[in-house]
Design an enzyme around this catalytic site. Structure first.
Site, PDB file in Angstrom:
ATOM      1  N   HIS A  46      37.778  97.008 -56.470  1.00 45.70           N
ATOM      2  CA  HIS A  46      38.037  98.530 -57.026  1.00 45.70           C
ATOM      3  C   HIS A  46      37.107  98.275 -58.144  1.00 45.70           C
ATOM      4  CE1 HIS A  46      41.858  98.323 -54.982  1.00 45.70           C
ATOM      5  NE2 HIS A  46      41.394  99.408 -54.557  1.00 45.70           N
ATOM      6  N   LEU A 185      33.454  93.762 -50.859  1.00 44.21           N
ATOM      7  CA  LEU A 185      33.577  92.610 -51.459  1.00 44.21           C
ATOM      8  C   LEU A 185      34.474  91.731 -50.810  1.00 44.21           C
ATOM      9  CD1 LEU A 185      32.260  91.853 -54.347  1.00 44.21           C
ATOM     10  CD2 LEU A 185      33.994  92.354 -55.517  1.00 44.21           C
TER      11      LEU A 185
END
Length: 287
Positions: A46, A185
């Protein structure tokens, strides 16, 4: 007035009129706005989206809202991790300008009766196992885009079907916002970052990277021209041998339509969803 959240000048909004007034002031000053929608339980993935938002826009807004309409009756809405104060600290440290944290009552006031359905893209993959999920996603994201009115909204590619559904809804409804996907990620061992990873026990966490490894193996073979059906069959067996059960789906699909491909002759994705213990993991890799 907006509520200020320590330790920085991050502004927290819990009501819509002050949020809209702040965004309107930014726009009047000629500043662009980028939205990062989240359900909280923030992690490095995030924060990478927030960092990207800071790169491409003058103002970064993150929403935190655990959306009840995208959870099924037997899913983990009640136990989904929540720590808003910790999330706000992380957003402040990341240089986010504003956090939009509406309540369920604010997002869905009494009498709310509208839902958005995106046909086609929602019928396979996760749509088979999570009926109503993508209607909940499309509805809440459309509301968030209308509330914040950003120039750009960023979504991680880990939820690739969700990303395609949102793109289609925005295109079909002529919403004036650009939807951008940001590559997933990962941990050093390949596991995609996810708020649900905290559900994994130590032994499960050790086995979890096998999901990405299997997808990468399939992608490499499919890129070389191999037929996908035997690749998927071997991949499913490998996941089951690693302790994933059930493997809800494992598929090689067109990257835009998400239609299954017998052989890769265009941009494609290998996508999977599987349980490891009580934790449902999803992942995908490009071909």
């Amino acid at each position: 007035m907006p509520e200020t959240s320590s330790p920085s000048a991050l502004r927290r909004f819990t009501e819509l009129p002050p949020l809209r007034a702040e965004v309107a002031a930014w726009r009047a000053a000629g500043e662009s706005v980028v939205l990062v929608p989240t359900m909280g339980a923030l992690h490095a993935g995030h924060l990478a989206l927030v960092a990207r938002a800071r790169e491409i826009g003058r103002r970064a807004v993150a929403s935190i809202f655990v959306n009840p309409t995208q959870f099924g009756p037997n899913e983990d809405f009640s136990r989904y991790p929540r720590d808003t104060e910790a999330d706000l600290r992380l957003l402040a440290e990341a240089g986010c300008d504003a956090a939009w944290t509406p309540s369920v009552e604010t997002m869905y006031p009494p009498g709310f009766s509208t839902r958005i359905e995106v046909e086609g893209l929602t019928e396979g993959l996760c749509g088979v196992f999570r009926p109503g999920h993508f209607s909940g996603v499309a509805t809440v994201v459309t509301k968030l885009l209308n509330q914040v009115r950003p120039d750009v909204a960023l979504f991680g590619e880990k939820d690739f079907q969700q990303l395609q559904v949102i793109r289609r809804a925005v295109r079909d409804l002529d919403l004036p916002v650009e939807i951008r996907g940001v590559p997933t990620l990962r941990e050093p061992d390949g596991l995609a970052l996810s708020s649900r990873n905290r559900y994994l026990g130590a032994e499960e966490r050790a086995r979890a990277p096998r999901l990405h490894a299997v997808l990468a193996e399939i992608a490499a073979a499919a890129r070389g021209g191999a037929e996908t059906e035997p690749l998927v069959a071997r991949g499913r067996a490998a996941l089951e041998a690693a302790g994933f059960s059930p493997v809800q789906y494992l598929a090689v699909c067109d990257a835009e339509s998400l239609a299954p491909l017998a052989r890769v002759d265009r941009p494609a994705r290998v996508l999977a969803a599987a349980y490891l213990g009580r934790t449902r993991l999803i992942d995908n890799v490009p071909v």
